[in-house]
Design an enzyme around this catalytic site. Structure first.
Site, PDB file in Angstrom:
ATOM      1  N   VAL A   1     -11.534  -3.898  12.593  1.00 31.20           N
ATOM      2  CA  VAL A   1     -11.452  -3.936  11.127  1.00 31.20           C
ATOM      3  C   VAL A   1     -11.361  -5.354  10.566  1.00 31.20           C
ATOM      4  O   VAL A   1     -11.540  -5.570   9.374  1.00 31.20           O
ATOM      5  CB  VAL A   1     -10.249  -3.112  10.597  1.00 31.20           C
ATOM      6  CG1 VAL A   1     -10.403  -1.652  10.959  1.00 31.20           C
ATOM      7  CG2 VAL A   1      -8.930  -3.669  11.084  1.00 31.20           C
TER       8      VAL A   1
ATOM      9  N   ASN B   1      -4.944   2.032  -1.871  1.00 27.39           N
ATOM     10  CA  ASN B   1      -5.528   0.682  -1.982  1.00 27.39           C
ATOM     11  C   ASN B   1      -6.240   0.465  -3.314  1.00 27.39           C
ATOM     12  O   ASN B   1      -6.728  -0.626  -3.586  1.00 27.39           O
ATOM     13  CB  ASN B   1      -6.467   0.374  -0.805  1.00 27.39           C
ATOM     14  CG  ASN B   1      -7.817   1.032  -0.945  1.00 27.39           C
ATOM     15  OD1 ASN B   1      -7.945   2.072  -1.594  1.00 27.39           O
ATOM     16  ND2 ASN B   1      -8.837   0.458  -0.350  1.00 27.39           N
TER      17      ASN B   1
ATOM     18  N   LYS C   1       0.801  -1.228   0.000  1.00 30.54           N
ATOM     19  CA  LYS C   1       0.000   0.000   0.000  1.00 30.54           C
ATOM     20  C   LYS C   1       0.833   1.278   0.000  1.00 30.54           C
ATOM     21  O   LYS C   1       0.427   2.272  -0.586  1.00 30.54           O
ATOM     22  CB  LYS C   1      -0.937   0.009   1.207  1.00 30.54           C
ATOM     23  CG  LYS C   1      -2.128  -0.926   1.031  1.00 30.54           C
ATOM     24  CD  LYS C   1      -3.037  -0.843   2.226  1.00 30.54           C
ATOM     25  CE  LYS C   1      -4.316  -1.600   1.974  1.00 30.54           C
ATOM     26  NZ  LYS C   1      -5.258  -1.497   3.080  1.00 30.54           N
TER      27      LYS C   1
HETATM   28  P1  NAD Z   1      -0.251  -2.868   8.951  1.00 26.50           P
HETATM   29  O1  NAD Z   1       0.744  -3.958   9.091  1.00 26.50           O
HETATM   30  O2  NAD Z   1       0.014  -1.741   8.026  1.00 26.50           O
HETATM   31  O3  NAD Z   1      -0.526  -2.226  10.421  1.00 26.50           O
HETATM   32  C1  NAD Z   1      -0.744  -3.007  11.548  1.00 26.50           C
HETATM   33  C2  NAD Z   1      -0.839  -2.107  12.779  1.00 26.50           C
HETATM   34  O4  NAD Z   1      -1.103  -2.925  13.935  1.00 26.50           O
HETATM   35  C3  NAD Z   1       0.435  -1.343  13.098  1.00 26.50           C
HETATM   36  O5  NAD Z   1       0.099  -0.100  13.669  1.00 26.50           O
HETATM   37  C4  NAD Z   1       1.121  -2.236  14.133  1.00 26.50           C
HETATM   38  O6  NAD Z   1       1.976  -1.495  14.981  1.00 26.50           O
HETATM   39  C5  NAD Z   1      -0.064  -2.778  14.900  1.00 26.50           C
HETATM   40  N1  NAD Z   1       0.173  -4.101  15.492  1.00 26.50           N
HETATM   41  C6  NAD Z   1       0.673  -5.186  14.871  1.00 26.50           C
HETATM   42  N2  NAD Z   1       0.746  -6.227  15.725  1.00 26.50           N
HETATM   43  C7  NAD Z   1       0.277  -5.786  16.910  1.00 26.50           C
HETATM   44  C8  NAD Z   1       0.112  -6.374  18.185  1.00 26.50           C
HETATM   45  N3  NAD Z   1       0.425  -7.657  18.421  1.00 26.50           N
HETATM   46  N4  NAD Z   1      -0.407  -5.622  19.175  1.00 26.50           N
HETATM   47  C9  NAD Z   1      -0.749  -4.329  18.960  1.00 26.50           C
HETATM   48  N5  NAD Z   1      -0.597  -3.717  17.784  1.00 26.50           N
HETATM   49  C10 NAD Z   1      -0.094  -4.426  16.763  1.00 26.50           C
HETATM   50  O7  NAD Z   1      -1.616  -3.594   8.564  1.00 26.50           O
HETATM   51  P2  NAD Z   1      -2.931  -2.941   7.916  1.00 26.50           P
HETATM   52  O8  NAD Z   1      -2.855  -2.987   6.428  1.00 26.50           O
HETATM   53  O9  NAD Z   1      -3.196  -1.634   8.553  1.00 26.50           O
HETATM   54  O10 NAD Z   1      -4.018  -4.014   8.326  1.00 26.50           O
HETATM   55  C11 NAD Z   1      -4.426  -4.159   9.670  1.00 26.50           C
HETATM   56  C12 NAD Z   1      -5.663  -5.038   9.708  1.00 26.50           C
HETATM   57  O11 NAD Z   1      -6.717  -4.379   9.029  1.00 26.50           O
HETATM   58  C13 NAD Z   1      -5.505  -6.389   9.015  1.00 26.50           C
HETATM   59  O12 NAD Z   1      -6.112  -7.382   9.805  1.00 26.50           O
HETATM   60  C14 NAD Z   1      -6.266  -6.210   7.720  1.00 26.50           C
HETATM   61  O13 NAD Z   1      -6.801  -7.433   7.256  1.00 26.50           O
HETATM   62  C15 NAD Z   1      -7.371  -5.290   8.173  1.00 26.50           C
HETATM   63  N6  NAD Z   1      -7.973  -4.508   7.085  1.00 26.50           N
HETATM   64  C16 NAD Z   1      -9.318  -4.596   6.949  1.00 26.50           C
HETATM   65  C17 NAD Z   1      -9.934  -3.873   5.938  1.00 26.50           C
HETATM   66  C18 NAD Z   1     -11.413  -3.974   5.757  1.00 26.50           C
HETATM   67  O14 NAD Z   1     -11.893  -3.540   4.709  1.00 26.50           O
HETATM   68  N7  NAD Z   1     -12.146  -4.491   6.710  1.00 26.50           N
HETATM   69  C19 NAD Z   1      -9.183  -3.054   5.073  1.00 26.50           C
HETATM   70  C20 NAD Z   1      -7.788  -2.973   5.281  1.00 26.50           C
HETATM   71  C21 NAD Z   1      -7.198  -3.724   6.293  1.00 26.50           C
END
Ligand code: NAD
Length: 290
Positions: free
Chosen positions: A236, A94, A73
């Site tokens: 999410v 995205n 992304k």
């Molecule tokens: P990313 O890797 O960019 O960010 C993850 C975030 O979570 C970071 O801020 C990280 O520091 C934090 N994190 C990671 N492990 C952690 C832990 N054990 N404890 C606390 N914080 C923690 O990922 P992303 O692209 O932002 O995706 C995050 C989630 O959102 C994923 O599960 C993804 O599937 C979901 N998502 C859902 C949608 C939707 O449409 N529903 C869209 C995008 C992403």
């Protein structure tokens, strides 16, 4: 599908890894079929190493657009020709459009608006609200910035001290400089501050992915006192539909628990509009996927 695809069919791609679990191909292909649009949507397992070639492939093959997910992304930005104002502010993309297949690639971000539309559909207002959030990666940043643009009063972001922390600092700065919303960032290890912040918030958003594989047995809230009858809890994650956090919040009497399906649907619907110019038949898709 074989009856539908012919020499005229236009391709939309999804580039990410891992990606085979995604509902996006089903969602978009069902919507194309329902509206009789001659497009096909396919997922390609693409990581940062293959990304530059994949973007060139989009140009070379005249692929009409693409969704982009982790880990691409942010990494895709240098390979694009233009960014929407929201994508510029969020620093992530995205959705990519390739109008008429001419090779001018524009990056958009629809995660934040998708999340806001999902909350609105559940009757949850962000305007003038104090919101506590965990997670400041791709999804968290998009949600935080859109909530601020949509009039949230305060956004209190908590993040673990990992490689995303710096991005979270930048997000807070952008929000404070560009919107009326007051944003703060605190290390999630400060659990007392985290609990106190939720006690003053009407909405808690978990944008970390904790609760999804491989962390499906984990939740960032385990203290029943944190959950109140006037607290909305939004996760999410949509696989599983009810994460450990949402189950815990529901069982301890939260006002509402909301999973990531609505966000997934509406970020997809906005991308669909960018790709085709048409409105996704969201009620039909909801019946199929929810
Ligand atoms: P990313 O890797 O960019 O960010 C993850 C975030 O979570 C970071 O801020 C990280 O520091 C934090 N994190 C990671 N492990 C952690 C832990 N054990 N404890 C606390 N914080 C923690 O990922 P992303 O692209 O932002 O995706 C995050 C989630 O959102 C994923 O599960 C993804 O599937 C979901 N998502 C859902 C949608 C939707 O449409 N529903 C869209 C995008 C992403």
């Amino acid at each position: 599908m074989t009856e539908r695809i012919d020499g005229h069919t236009l391709l939309i791609s999804l580039i990410a890894t891992p990606i085979r679990h995604s509902l996006s191909p089903t969602m978009h292909n069902e919507a194309f079929a329902k509206l009789g649009l001659d497009y096909a949507y396919m997922a390609f397992e693409v990581g940062n190493e293959e990304l530059k070639d994949a973007v060139q492939g989009i140009r070379a093959l005249g692929i009409r657009g693409s969704n982009v997910s982790m880990p691409n992304k942010q990494a895709i930005i240098p390979y694009l020709d233009e960014l929407s104002p929201a994508a510029k502010l969020v620093g992530a993309v995205n959705t990519v459009t390739n109008k008429d297949g001419k090779g001018h690639l524009v990056g958009h971000v629809t995660d934040g608006t998708g999340a806001m539309r999902a909350l609105e559909e559940e009757g949850v207002e962000v305007k003038n609200q104090i919101i506590t959030m965990t997670g400041a990666g791709g999804a968290g940043t998009a949600i935080a910035i859109q909530a601020a643009l949509d009039g949230a009063k305060e956004l209190r972001i908590f993040n673990i001290n990992d490689q995303h922390y710096k991005n979270a600092e930048e997000t807070v700065k952008k929000i404070n400089e560009n919107t009326e919303c007051k944003a703060t960032l605190t290390d999630l290890s400060n659990q007392a501050a985290f609990k106190q912040s939720i006690s003053q918030s009407s909405i808690y958003i978990d944008a970390t992915g904790v609760g999804m594989k491989p962390l499906q047995e984990e939740s960032l809230i385990n203290d029943p006192e944190v959950i109140r009858p006037d607290l909305v809890v939004f996760d999410v994650v949509y696989i599983p539909k009810e994460t450990k956090l949402l189950k815990f919040a529901r069982e301890h009497g939260a006002k509402k628990t909301i999973n990531g399906l609505g966000m997934m649907l509406y970020q997809g619907a906005e991308a669909f509009k960018h790709f085709t110019g048409e409105d996704m038949p969201v009620d039909y898709i909801k019946e199929l996927l929810f």
